[in-house]
Design a protein around this motif. Sequence first.
Motif, PDB file in Angstrom:
ATOM      1  N   GLN A  35       0.830  -1.214   0.000  1.00 55.11           N
ATOM      2  CA  GLN A  35       0.000   0.000   0.000  1.00 55.11           C
ATOM      3  C   GLN A  35       0.860   1.258   0.000  1.00 55.11           C
ATOM      4  O   GLN A  35       0.538   2.237  -0.681  1.00 55.11           O
ATOM      5  CB  GLN A  35      -0.923  -0.008   1.219  1.00 55.11           C
ATOM      6  CG  GLN A  35      -2.023  -1.075   1.146  1.00 55.11           C
ATOM      7  CD  GLN A  35      -2.878  -1.105   2.394  1.00 55.11           C
ATOM      8  OE1 GLN A  35      -2.585  -0.368   3.347  1.00 55.11           O
ATOM      9  NE2 GLN A  35      -3.882  -1.979   2.390  1.00 55.11           N
ATOM     10  N   GLU A  38       2.138   1.682  -3.376  1.00 58.60           N
ATOM     11  CA  GLU A  38       1.058   2.157  -4.256  1.00 58.60           C
ATOM     12  C   GLU A  38       0.795   3.639  -4.038  1.00 58.60           C
ATOM     13  O   GLU A  38       0.633   4.400  -4.992  1.00 58.60           O
ATOM     14  CB  GLU A  38      -0.210   1.333  -3.991  1.00 58.60           C
ATOM     15  CG  GLU A  38      -1.384   1.705  -4.883  1.00 58.60           C
ATOM     16  CD  GLU A  38      -1.133   1.286  -6.323  1.00 58.60           C
ATOM     17  OE1 GLU A  38      -1.786   1.886  -7.219  1.00 58.60           O
ATOM     18  OE2 GLU A  38      -0.279   0.392  -6.554  1.00 58.60           O
ATOM     19  N   ARG A  41       3.565   5.612  -5.574  1.00 58.13           N
ATOM     20  CA  ARG A  41       3.432   5.693  -7.031  1.00 58.13           C
ATOM     21  C   ARG A  41       2.316   6.683  -7.420  1.00 58.13           C
ATOM     22  O   ARG A  41       2.462   7.479  -8.351  1.00 58.13           O
ATOM     23  CB  ARG A  41       3.129   4.292  -7.605  1.00 58.13           C
ATOM     24  CG  ARG A  41       4.333   3.381  -7.621  1.00 58.13           C
ATOM     25  CD  ARG A  41       4.073   2.155  -8.512  1.00 58.13           C
ATOM     26  NE  ARG A  41       2.967   1.347  -8.020  1.00 58.13           N
ATOM     27  CZ  ARG A  41       3.092   0.378  -7.124  1.00 58.13           C
ATOM     28  NH1 ARG A  41       4.298   0.074  -6.605  1.00 58.13           N
ATOM     29  NH2 ARG A  41       2.036  -0.318  -6.740  1.00 58.13           N
ATOM     30  N   ASN A  42       1.176   6.599  -6.666  1.00 56.05           N
ATOM     31  CA  ASN A  42       0.065   7.527  -6.965  1.00 56.05           C
ATOM     32  C   ASN A  42       0.476   8.969  -6.738  1.00 56.05           C
ATOM     33  O   ASN A  42       0.139   9.863  -7.531  1.00 56.05           O
ATOM     34  CB  ASN A  42      -1.153   7.193  -6.109  1.00 56.05           C
ATOM     35  CG  ASN A  42      -1.777   5.851  -6.493  1.00 56.05           C
ATOM     36  OD1 ASN A  42      -1.623   5.410  -7.644  1.00 56.05           O
ATOM     37  ND2 ASN A  42      -2.435   5.188  -5.549  1.00 56.05           N
TER      38      ASN A  42
END
Length: 281
Positions: A35, A38, A41-42
């Motif tokens: 998470q 993620e 990256r977001n």
Amino acid sequence: EMEAKYTKKMQTLQDELDLRRKTEIHEVEERKNGQINELMRNHEKAFDDIKNYYNDITLKNLALINLLKEQMEEMKKKEHHLEKEKVDVLLENKQLKEPLQQAQEQVAELQKKLAHYDKDKEALTNTKARLKVTQKDLKDLQWEHEVLEQRFSKVQAERDELYQKFTKAITEVQQKTGFKNLLLERKLKGLLDVLEKKEVELSEVFATSNLDPGALSLVSHKLEDVLDSKNATIKDLQLQLARVCKAHDDMLQTFEAKLMASGIPLDNLGFKPLAAPVLGW
């Protein structure tokens, strides 16, 4: 032995639980790391998007600034050109002022003529409209005249038919009523004559006979009864005659009212209806 057995089982169970806890902790850490990666990256992608967005805006603003500079230069050139044209136009206006005044006078004269033309045109339009209305009214009146003529012919035919029926009915009623009145009057007159004869004969009988007072009283009472019966018969006949006369008069009044409602004067009958006799009893 049992204690050792269960101690061993407890140790085994504790080892299994520790292993499961470590496994679950490792899985949770892996999910947490996934998470986090993620999210990173977001965030990086969002940062890149924002960076690109503001870079595009900056580039567009720079292009817009350059374009506005070019337009400003162009506007300055146009303004300078317009200033020159303004001077030329002012000079040309001075030269065209007198022809313009003459043209304005001609326009004023033409406007006056146009106003008269518009008035004449409006009057002509109104006249045409009134003519159409008048023609329509004339057609309507002609149609109403034809309808009224047809209705008048029909009413005349109905009046003639009613007049013939009324004349025939009056004649028949007069004949029937006159004949019945004549019979009743003759019958009444005959009864009166018979009554007078009976009274004379009775007087002669009383004069020639030598009756005692009791018998005379009895005969007188019987005679009065007979006279009362005859008088009742006479009165009944008189009432019948009066009813017939009243019916005759009512019928005459009804026919006269129908003739007046149909517009037929009573003088057009050609005869005078027979009035019922006035009984004088």
